[in-house]
Design an enzyme around this catalytic site. Structure first.
Site, PDB file in Angstrom:
ATOM      1  N   HIS A   1       2.205  18.592 -21.135  1.00  0.00           N
ATOM      2  CA  HIS A   1       2.462  19.804 -21.933  1.00  0.00           C
ATOM      3  C   HIS A   1       1.572  20.964 -21.458  1.00  0.00           C
ATOM      4  CE1 HIS A   1       5.212  18.372 -25.105  1.00  0.00           C
ATOM      5  NE2 HIS A   1       4.626  17.205 -24.939  1.00  0.00           N
TER       6      HIS A   1
ATOM      7  N   CYS B   1       8.195  17.361 -21.001  1.00  0.00           N
ATOM      8  CA  CYS B   1       8.084  16.106 -21.753  1.00  0.00           C
ATOM      9  C   CYS B   1       9.464  15.488 -22.020  1.00  0.00           C
ATOM     10  CB  CYS B   1       7.282  16.321 -23.035  1.00  0.00           C
ATOM     11  SG  CYS B   1       6.627  14.760 -23.682  1.00  0.00           S
TER      12      CYS B   1
ATOM     13  N   GLU C   1       2.055  24.031 -21.620  1.00  0.00           N
ATOM     14  CA  GLU C   1       2.119  25.206 -22.500  1.00  0.00           C
ATOM     15  C   GLU C   1       0.921  25.297 -23.447  1.00  0.00           C
ATOM     16  OE1 GLU C   1       3.972  22.545 -22.779  1.00  0.00           O
ATOM     17  OE2 GLU C   1       4.051  21.925 -24.865  1.00  0.00           O
TER      18      GLU C   1
END
Ligand code: MN
Length: 252
Positions: free
Chosen positions: A228, A125, A230
């Site tokens: 994102h 990001c 994660e």
């Protein structure tokens, strides 16, 4: 003596059979209340993928950063505020979001030191945008006012917001063996001009850069991701977890 040699040989064999758990530095944010903070999603994604996450404090002291980054196997540059457009030679647009000069200074020092030490970098990001600027690229300061798109990129990190197409003739495309990916999207800026040394890996249907990697002119592994992963990787969800496994493999 013979027993000692046998024991040492057994220890060497055991160590060579133990898979290495790469140590991954994770850059932090600077909250207004004065805490260094970063979402635990990044730590948890690295843990789930089999790595050892450690926080990299916000400092621009290059001697300190060299000492820290020499002791990690890779670096994750995390999300956060808009990068100051002065960093790529532009005046601020009226739609520019919050910038954090102190964090920019530290993140540029962290990214620059990691590149100098040839440490693999996964940039996520803001990290993806910042690393592009650090290498000489530029950004769109605000997608809605600068790009004619029917897609909404500022949604949330918790849900899949749009698809990205992955170019097959890339290292990422070949390793991941996927040609598209549903991603979350929580950004209003994106890469405008890719920096020299970076190759486009994935774009959303409106042409927004969603992923890049290094070409041969950058000697160390670089992977930039606008979304994102994660968030989903920490829960073991594929193929997002495989993105982190792929990064950890580059860190060994
Ligand atoms: Mn997006």
């Amino acid at each position: 003596m013979k027993k000692i040699i046998v024991a040492l040989a057994a220890l060497a064999l055991a160590l060579s059979c133990t898979p290495k758990m790469p140590v991954i530095g994770i850059s932090c944010n600077l909250g207004s209340e004065g805490y260094s903070r970063v979402s635990s999603n990044y730590f948890n994604a690295v843990l789930t993928a089999g790595g050892v996450p450690v926080a990299v404090p916000l400092t621009d002291n290059e001697k300190v950063l060299e000492r820290i980054l020499k002791n990690v196997d890779g670096l994750i540059l995390t999300g956060g505020e808009d990068v100051d457009p002065a960093r790529y030679g532009e005046a601020p647009s009226e739609n520019l979001g919050k910038v954090n000069g102190r964090r920019d200074t530290c993140d540029f020092a962290i990214a620059g030191t990691a590149l100098k030490l040839k440490k693999p970098i996964l940039a996520i990001c803001r990290g993806e945008q910042l690393l592009n600027v650090c290498l000489g690229g530029s950004l769109h300061q605000d997608i809605p006012s600068e790009i004619d798109s029917e897609l909404t990129h500022r949604v949330s990190t918790s849900e899949k917001a749009h698809k990205v197409g992955i170019y097959p003739d890339t290292r990422f495309g070949r390793v991941m063996k996927i040609d598209s990916l549903e991603v979350n999207s929580a950004h209003h800026q994106c890469v405008k001009c890719l920096a020299p040394g970076l190759k486009l890996v994935a774009a959303s249907p409106d042409g927004v850069v969603e992923c890049y990697e290094n070409d041969k002119s950058i000697p160390s592994f670089v992977l930039g991701i606008q979304s994102h992963p994660e968030v989903f990787a920490q829960k073991g969800e594929e193929p997002y977890l495989s993105i982190f496994k792929y990064f950890l493999k580059a860190c060994k």
